[in-house]
Design an enzyme around this catalytic site. Structure first.
Site, PDB file in Angstrom:
ATOM      1  N   SER A   1       0.828  -1.206   0.000  1.00  0.00           N
ATOM      2  CA  SER A   1       0.000   0.000   0.000  1.00  0.00           C
ATOM      3  C   SER A   1       0.859   1.252   0.000  1.00  0.00           C
ATOM      4  O   SER A   1       1.984   1.261   0.516  1.00  0.00           O
ATOM      5  CB  SER A   1      -0.934  -0.024   1.210  1.00  0.00           C
ATOM      6  N   ILE A   2       0.289   2.325  -0.545  1.00  0.00           N
ATOM      7  CA  ILE A   2       0.967   3.619  -0.537  1.00  0.00           C
ATOM      8  C   ILE A   2       1.156   4.164   0.876  1.00  0.00           C
ATOM      9  O   ILE A   2       2.025   5.002   1.133  1.00  0.00           O
ATOM     10  CB  ILE A   2       0.176   4.641  -1.393  1.00  0.00           C
ATOM     11  N   LYS A   3       0.370   3.658   1.824  1.00  0.00           N
ATOM     12  CA  LYS A   3       0.428   4.168   3.191  1.00  0.00           C
ATOM     13  C   LYS A   3       1.757   3.854   3.882  1.00  0.00           C
ATOM     14  O   LYS A   3       2.086   4.465   4.899  1.00  0.00           O
ATOM     15  CB  LYS A   3      -0.722   3.592   4.013  1.00  0.00           C
ATOM     16  N   ASP A   4       2.519   2.908   3.336  1.00  0.00           N
ATOM     17  CA  ASP A   4       3.849   2.633   3.902  1.00  0.00           C
ATOM     18  C   ASP A   4       4.697   3.899   3.913  1.00  0.00           C
ATOM     19  O   ASP A   4       5.480   4.127   4.843  1.00  0.00           O
ATOM     20  CB  ASP A   4       4.568   1.572   3.070  1.00  0.00           C
TER      21      ASP A   4
END
Length: 454
Positions: free
Chosen positions: A41-44
């Site tokens: 995920s981009i949230k990393d």
């Protein structure tokens, strides 16, 4: 070459050209595939940035506990970093989130508290409020606060924006992003605008969320807020990370269009992405008339499809919500193939012998039992045989005294696969109410007959 830990692999995600789902649009459409991050995920990106900034500011101390309200992806990034850095995690989330997301957080050793979706953010039961309470109660705790922590947007200003600019050699004309916390679109958008002020920044919203109207009127209209199914985008409040000056416009996408497009990305492009990717592409198609042949559009694909197996990639889930035009057999199509039949029922007050004679005359092995016209139970040949073997005098007793649990009820959209799992030794049929309110019975014979006609 090797990396010292998993956190060093975050970023440098690929751009992939879309060829089929956007074939009717002018220009070139590229997907930024953030699923290649280690947490899928981009949230990393923003999770590690928030942690590092908190460490530097002395807000997060060794052995501390990270607390956050999260739909799953931010929690994954935080939990992954916490494992490497030696922190504990407590996450609050909503009951609309997929089970896969919650299970993934727990796999990293995080504690997950599930809260109701349909409450105001200020309600003490909301996942925002519960996380705020916990940070006061848990010793040595720090709340990441992804919505208002500007390290979120800064991560995308420092990483995502520069990556897109370099990968497109500065040719990008549009950035399309589903907006939740606002960090991705605001941070990446701000960087790209600094390189070229003419780049269009389009935000994708969902019905039930406040972003679009707030952008257009400056009013946070609570009448706009209602529960929605789409995950990862939309909000019922305004996060500090949403920079409305950077975003040119918002486009709303329905739950149905988002879910179906998510599936089309897998089927037509071979890209197994999450729900917000489907929303973003559906929104782009709605806005696509303004594109020109030399435009270069980048769409953020936030997360991985594996987190939506019980929802957008589950056909029964889609049918139950009326999202899928069923190509498989359903209860309705089985009834249509069979033709109209009277459903024989036994009144609970009639005798066991009378009921048995009725079943024998009609050559049926089970029959629904009613009370005051309502189906409340069933009786089978086995029920009658077992009762009379135990006590032959019971033949004059009311059939309701030996009746067993009613057949399962299904609706007209229930798939043949689901019906088949409900029919077993205990339940030899299912009941379904048709559009006219009539109760119909579907047996294993009906299913076999319908399949044989395909």
């Amino acid at each position: 070459m090797w990396y010292n830990n998993i956190l060093e692999t975050i970023g440098n995600t690929p751009l992939v050209k879309l060829n089929k789902v956007t074939k009717h649009l002018k220009g070139t459409v590229l997907a930024k595939i953030e699923t290649t991050n280690p947490g899928n995920s981009i949230k990393d990106r923003m999770a590690i940035k928030m942690i590092e900034d908190a460490e530097e500011a002395g807000l997060l101390k060794p052995g501390g506990t990270i607390i956050e309200g999260t739909s799953g992806n931010t929690g994954m990034g935080l939990a992954m970093a916490a494992v490497v850095k030696g922190y504990k995690c407590i996450f609050t989330t909503t009951d609309k989130q997929s089970k896969e997301k919650i299970d993934a957080l727990r796999a990293f050793g995080a504690e997950v508290i599930v809260c109701p979706t349909n409450v105001d953010p200020e309600d003490p039961r909301s996942y925002y409020s519960v996380s705020s309470r916990l940070v006061k109660e848990v010793p040595n705790a720090w709340k990441a606060n992804q919505y208002d922590n500007l390290s979120n947007a800064q991560a995308h200003y420092e990483q995502t924006g520069p990556e897109i600019w370099a990968q497109t050699e500065g040719k990008i004309t549009h950035l399309v992003v589903g907006v939740g916390t606002g960090g991705t679109i605001s941070g990446a958008g701000r960087y790209l605008r600094e390189q070229n002020p003419n780049i269009k920044i389009w935000g994708i919203d969902t019905y039930g969320s406040v972003f679009k109207k707030y952008k257009e009127t400056g009013v946070l209209d609570k009448a706009e807020i209602y529960p929605y199914i789409t995950e990862g985008i939309g909000e019922d409040f305004i996060p500090a990370n949403v920079d409305f000056e950077v975003i040119d416009l918002f486009e709303k996408v329905t739950d149905k269009d988002a879910a179906l497009m998510t599936r089309e990305l897998a089927r037509q492009e071979g890209i197994f992405a999450g729900n917000s990717a489907g929303s973003a592409i559906a929104g782009l198609l709605q806005l696509g008339k303004s594109l020109k042949e030399d435009d270069l559009v980048v769409v953020i694909f936030h997360d991985h499809g594996s987190r939506y197996m019980g929802k957008m990639y589950n056909e029964d889930w889609l049918r139950e919500r009326g999202f899928l035009k069923d190509k498989k057999l359903t209860a309705q199509s089985i009834l249509q193939k069979r033709g109209d039949q009277d459903t024989i029922m036994a009144d609970g007050a009639q005798s066991i012998l009378e009921t048995f004679n009725l079943m024998k005359a009609l050559n049926i092995s089970q029959i629904p039992v009613t009370q005051q016209g309502m189906v409340v139970s069933k009786v089978t040949e086995s029920d009658i045989l077992n009762a009379l073997l135990d006590n032959p005098s019971l033949k004059s007793a009311a059939v309701e005294t030996i009746a067993s649990k009613v057949f399962p009820f299904v609706d007209l959209n229930t798939s043949i696969d689901k019906i088949s799992t409900l029919i077993d030794k205990e339940n030899q049929a299912v009941l379904v109410e048709d559009v006219h309110g009539k109760i119909n019975i579907i047996t294993q014979y009906d299913i076999i007959n319908a399949i044989s006609e395909i």
